[in-house]
Motif scaffolding. Structure first.
Motif, short mmCIF file in Angstrom:
data_model
loop_
_atom_site.label_atom_id
_atom_site.label_comp_id
_atom_site.label_asym_id
_atom_site.label_seq_id
_atom_site.Cartn_x
_atom_site.Cartn_y
_atom_site.Cartn_z
N ALA A 60 40.17 39.57 45.19
CA ALA A 60 39.99 40.96 45.56
C ALA A 60 38.62 41.11 46.22
O ALA A 60 37.67 40.39 45.87
CB ALA A 60 40.07 41.84 44.32
N ASP A 61 38.50 42.03 47.15
CA ASP A 61 37.23 42.22 47.85
C ASP A 61 36.10 42.55 46.89
O ASP A 61 34.95 42.15 47.11
CB ASP A 61 37.37 43.33 48.88
CG ASP A 61 38.22 42.93 50.08
OD1 ASP A 61 38.68 43.82 50.81
OD2 ASP A 61 38.43 41.71 50.28
N SER A 62 36.43 43.22 45.82
CA SER A 62 35.40 43.67 44.88
C SER A 62 34.75 42.53 44.11
O SER A 62 33.68 42.72 43.52
CB SER A 62 35.99 44.68 43.89
OG SER A 62 37.06 44.10 43.17
N VAL A 63 35.37 41.35 44.10
CA VAL A 63 34.82 40.24 43.32
C VAL A 63 34.46 39.03 44.19
O VAL A 63 33.92 38.05 43.67
CB VAL A 63 35.78 39.81 42.20
CG1 VAL A 63 36.16 40.99 41.32
CG2 VAL A 63 37.02 39.12 42.75
N LYS A 64 34.74 39.09 45.46
CA LYS A 64 34.43 37.96 46.35
C LYS A 64 32.95 37.63 46.30
O LYS A 64 32.10 38.52 46.36
CB LYS A 64 34.85 38.28 47.78
CG LYS A 64 36.32 38.10 48.06
CD LYS A 64 36.65 38.41 49.52
CE LYS A 64 38.14 38.26 49.76
NZ LYS A 64 38.50 38.64 51.16
N GLY A 65 32.67 36.35 46.18
CA GLY A 65 31.28 35.90 46.12
C GLY A 65 30.68 35.96 44.73
O GLY A 65 29.59 35.42 44.50
N SER A 84 27.21 37.54 38.12
CA SER A 84 26.64 38.80 38.62
C SER A 84 27.51 39.99 38.19
O SER A 84 27.87 40.85 39.00
CB SER A 84 26.52 38.77 40.15
OG SER A 84 25.72 37.70 40.56
N LEU A 85 27.84 40.02 36.93
CA LEU A 85 28.73 41.06 36.43
C LEU A 85 28.10 42.44 36.53
O LEU A 85 26.88 42.61 36.38
CB LEU A 85 29.12 40.76 34.99
CG LEU A 85 30.18 39.66 34.85
CD1 LEU A 85 30.22 39.09 33.44
CD2 LEU A 85 31.55 40.20 35.24
N ARG A 86 28.97 43.41 36.78
CA ARG A 86 28.56 44.81 36.94
C ARG A 86 29.28 45.67 35.90
O ARG A 86 30.36 45.30 35.45
CB ARG A 86 28.93 45.28 38.35
CG ARG A 86 28.37 44.44 39.47
CD ARG A 86 29.04 44.78 40.79
NE ARG A 86 28.52 43.98 41.90
CZ ARG A 86 29.08 43.93 43.11
NH1 ARG A 86 30.17 44.65 43.36
NH2 ARG A 86 28.54 43.17 44.05
N PRO A 87 28.74 46.81 35.57
CA PRO A 87 29.44 47.69 34.62
C PRO A 87 30.86 48.02 35.05
O PRO A 87 31.76 48.15 34.20
CB PRO A 87 28.55 48.93 34.59
CG PRO A 87 27.18 48.41 34.88
CD PRO A 87 27.39 47.30 35.89
N GLU A 88 31.09 48.11 36.35
CA GLU A 88 32.44 48.44 36.84
C GLU A 88 33.42 47.29 36.67
O GLU A 88 34.62 47.45 36.92
CB GLU A 88 32.40 48.88 38.30
CG GLU A 88 31.71 47.92 39.24
CD GLU A 88 30.25 48.28 39.50
OE1 GLU A 88 29.55 48.70 38.54
OE2 GLU A 88 29.81 48.12 40.66
N ASP A 89 32.94 46.12 36.25
CA ASP A 89 33.84 45.01 35.94
C ASP A 89 34.42 45.13 34.53
O ASP A 89 35.28 44.33 34.14
CB ASP A 89 33.11 43.67 36.06
CG ASP A 89 32.68 43.36 37.48
OD1 ASP A 89 31.54 42.87 37.66
OD2 ASP A 89 33.47 43.61 38.42
#
Length: 120
Positions: A60-65, A84-89
């Motif tokens: 998914a684009d939101s997790v690429k890289g 590089s986890l984010r709260p939105e994950d």
């Protein structure tokens, strides 16, 4: 095919986790495997998928890289390395076996899910 996801937990933003999806069943190596996630109040969404050999991956684009999917057919396990986890994950993460697509309906077998919580 039976699947069991594990490896979730609580992590701070910017941290990493590795999820595992252990499979049983002699035909597992022939299936594509995907990871999906579902946040509270939201629909289940595609995260990543890998083909039977491990040579083709979709993200998914939101997790690429940031995320990487891999599989070990000898150990019948698929991994999702999350960096590089984010709260939105934050979500319950599910692994599933089926077709190499991003559509929930194309996956016939599902694990029970593992909760990932990312604090800010």
């Amino acid at each position: 095919v039976q699947l069991q996801a594990s490896g979730g937990g609580l992590v701070q933003a910017g941290g990493s986790l590795r999820l595992s999806c252990a499979a049983s069943g002699s035909s597992f190596s022939y299936y594509y495997v995907g990871w999906f996630r579902q946040a509270p109040g939201k629909e289940r969404e595609f995260v990543a998928a890998v083909n039977w050999s491990g040579g083709t991956m979709n993200y998914a684009d939101s997790v690429k890289g940031r995320f990487a999917i891999s599989r070990d057919n000898a150990r019948t396990t698929v991994y999702l390395q999350m960096n590089s986890l984010r709260p939105e994950d934050t979500a319950v993460y599910y692994c599933a076996a089926g077709a190499l697509t991003s559509r929930v309906v194309d996956y016939a077998y599902w694990g029970q899910g593992t909760l990932v919580t990312v604090s800010s």
